[in-house]
Design a protein around this motif. Structure first.
Motif, PDB file in Angstrom:
ATOM      1  N   TYR A 176      34.806  40.801  38.906  1.00 45.06           N
ATOM      2  CA  TYR A 176      34.812  41.868  37.901  1.00 45.06           C
ATOM      3  C   TYR A 176      35.432  41.294  36.641  1.00 45.06           C
ATOM      4  O   TYR A 176      36.627  40.985  36.603  1.00 45.06           O
ATOM      5  CB  TYR A 176      35.609  43.076  38.388  1.00 45.06           C
ATOM      6  CG  TYR A 176      35.802  44.125  37.317  1.00 45.06           C
ATOM      7  CD1 TYR A 176      34.721  44.841  36.822  1.00 45.06           C
ATOM      8  CD2 TYR A 176      37.048  44.383  36.783  1.00 45.06           C
ATOM      9  CE1 TYR A 176      34.887  45.791  35.831  1.00 45.06           C
ATOM     10  CE2 TYR A 176      37.233  45.330  35.787  1.00 45.06           C
ATOM     11  CZ  TYR A 176      36.146  46.027  35.315  1.00 45.06           C
ATOM     12  OH  TYR A 176      36.306  46.965  34.330  1.00 45.06           O
ATOM     13  N   GLN A 212      30.920  43.435  40.752  1.00 43.96           N
ATOM     14  CA  GLN A 212      30.971  44.759  40.153  1.00 43.96           C
ATOM     15  C   GLN A 212      30.034  44.786  38.963  1.00 43.96           C
ATOM     16  O   GLN A 212      30.170  43.989  38.045  1.00 43.96           O
ATOM     17  CB  GLN A 212      32.397  45.091  39.706  1.00 43.96           C
ATOM     18  CG  GLN A 212      33.331  45.318  40.854  1.00 43.96           C
ATOM     19  CD  GLN A 212      32.905  46.501  41.701  1.00 43.96           C
ATOM     20  OE1 GLN A 212      33.074  47.632  41.311  1.00 43.96           O
ATOM     21  NE2 GLN A 212      32.334  46.220  42.857  1.00 43.96           N
ATOM     22  N   ARG A 247      41.284  44.067  35.100  1.00 43.48           N
ATOM     23  CA  ARG A 247      40.625  43.402  36.238  1.00 43.48           C
ATOM     24  C   ARG A 247      41.385  43.619  37.539  1.00 43.48           C
ATOM     25  O   ARG A 247      40.787  43.908  38.582  1.00 43.48           O
ATOM     26  CB  ARG A 247      40.460  41.902  35.961  1.00 43.48           C
ATOM     27  CG  ARG A 247      39.391  41.637  34.911  1.00 43.48           C
ATOM     28  CD  ARG A 247      39.149  40.166  34.672  1.00 43.48           C
ATOM     29  NE  ARG A 247      40.323  39.541  34.080  1.00 43.48           N
ATOM     30  CZ  ARG A 247      40.761  38.333  34.411  1.00 43.48           C
ATOM     31  NH1 ARG A 247      40.136  37.630  35.333  1.00 43.48           N
ATOM     32  NH2 ARG A 247      41.810  37.827  33.822  1.00 43.48           N
TER      33      ARG A 247
END
Length: 111
Positions: free
Chosen positions: A42, A73, A99
């Motif tokens: 992510y 993600q 994050r």
């Protein structure tokens, strides 16, 4: 209680493939097959978009090589970051917080 008995699985935030390799090796060496590792990619503010693509692909390649599942993600949130006008140091701090908050939330939601 021994640490290995307290941990049943690990969700590892991965920013890119090369950075994850030695961490995955260390985790697999310490915990073996008893504690599975899953990668979690992510990175909402990578710029340009091609960099997000390159890093997600390198994370996928690294995880496949280490036989570690990878969750990517979806989403590219650069529009949110373009309005951020504070110093670079604060931008980095915000990125890390975002994050790791997302990684922790995913871990909490999925046990």
């Amino acid at each position: 209680m021994e640490r290995n008995k307290m941990i049943s699985k690990i969700l590892l935030h991965i920013c890119c493939g090369p950075c994850s390799l030695s961490v995955i090796d260390s985790l697999q060496k310490e915990f073996g097959d008893a504690v599975p590792v899953t990668g979690f990619f992510y990175n909402p503010n990578l710029f340009p978009y091609g960099e997000w693509i390159r890093r997600s692909k390198s994370a996928d390649t690294a995880c496949k090589a280490k036989k570690v599942p990878l969750l990517i993600q979806p989403g590219y949130e650069m529009a949110d970051w373009k309005t951020f006008t504070k110093a670079d140091r604060e931008r980095c701090e915000m990125c890390y917080i975002r994050r790791f908050d997302r990684t922790a939330a995913y871990a909490a939601e999925h046990g």
